[in-house]
Design a protein around this motif. Structure first.
Motif, PDB file in Angstrom:
ATOM      1  N   ALA A 225       0.812  -1.219   0.000  1.00 56.61           N
ATOM      2  CA  ALA A 225       0.000   0.000   0.000  1.00 56.61           C
ATOM      3  C   ALA A 225       0.844   1.268   0.000  1.00 56.61           C
ATOM      4  CB  ALA A 225      -0.940  -0.008   1.209  1.00 56.61           C
ATOM      5  N   GLY A 226       2.166   1.130   0.051  1.00 56.02           N
ATOM      6  CA  GLY A 226       3.005   2.313  -0.009  1.00 56.02           C
ATOM      7  C   GLY A 226       4.301   2.147   0.749  1.00 56.02           C
ATOM      8  N   ALA A 227       5.211   3.064   0.493  1.00 54.93           N
ATOM      9  CA  ALA A 227       6.498   3.108   1.183  1.00 54.93           C
ATOM     10  C   ALA A 227       6.601   4.460   1.878  1.00 54.93           C
ATOM     11  CB  ALA A 227       7.642   2.929   0.196  1.00 54.93           C
ATOM     12  N   PHE A 228       7.108   4.443   3.093  1.00 50.74           N
ATOM     13  CA  PHE A 228       7.149   5.651   3.909  1.00 50.74           C
ATOM     14  C   PHE A 228       8.515   5.799   4.543  1.00 50.74           C
ATOM     15  CE2 PHE A 228       2.931   3.911   3.772  1.00 50.74           C
ATOM     16  CZ  PHE A 228       2.132   5.012   3.512  1.00 50.74           C
ATOM     17  N   SER A 229       9.001   7.023   4.604  1.00 52.35           N
ATOM     18  CA  SER A 229      10.263   7.274   5.297  1.00 52.35           C
ATOM     19  C   SER A 229      10.027   7.487   6.786  1.00 52.35           C
ATOM     20  CB  SER A 229      10.972   8.489   4.691  1.00 52.35           C
ATOM     21  OG  SER A 229      10.139   9.623   4.774  1.00 52.35           O
ATOM     22  N   ASN A 230       8.787   7.734   7.150  1.00 54.86           N
ATOM     23  CA  ASN A 230       8.413   7.987   8.536  1.00 54.86           C
ATOM     24  C   ASN A 230       7.480   6.875   9.013  1.00 54.86           C
ATOM     25  OD1 ASN A 230       6.893   8.938  10.795  1.00 54.86           O
ATOM     26  ND2 ASN A 230       7.485  11.027  10.276  1.00 54.86           N
ATOM     27  N   ARG A 231       7.889   6.146  10.025  1.00 48.15           N
ATOM     28  CA  ARG A 231       7.091   5.019  10.502  1.00 48.15           C
ATOM     29  C   ARG A 231       5.707   5.451  10.989  1.00 48.15           C
ATOM     30  NH1 ARG A 231       8.120  -0.393  11.770  1.00 48.15           N
ATOM     31  NH2 ARG A 231       6.493  -1.243  13.082  1.00 48.15           N
TER      32      ARG A 231
END
Length: 61
Positions: A32-38
């Motif tokens: 569903a996506g990639a995030f740099s912030n958890r």
């Protein structure tokens, strides 16, 4: 998210249009996506779980 039925990706894309099928050693799943912030990833996970999906955050380096 694990794929639970043939329409899982379609249902997820109603919420997250860019969701994609992906593969891992554990089997096929929906990314569903990639995030740099958890915390952003956790927020999306909660939204998806509230809608009945088996969503979780996975750390990939």
């Amino acid at each position: 998210m694990p794929i639970r039925s043939h329409d899982t990706l379609e249902r997820v894309r109603r919420i997250i249009p860019n969701a994609q099928l992906a593969k891992s050693r554990k089997g096929d799943f929906i990314n569903a996506g990639a995030f740099s912030n958890r915390s952003d990833a956790e927020r999306l996970t909660r939204q998806l779980r509230d809608r009945g999906f088996d969503a979780r955050v996975e750390y990939i380096n």
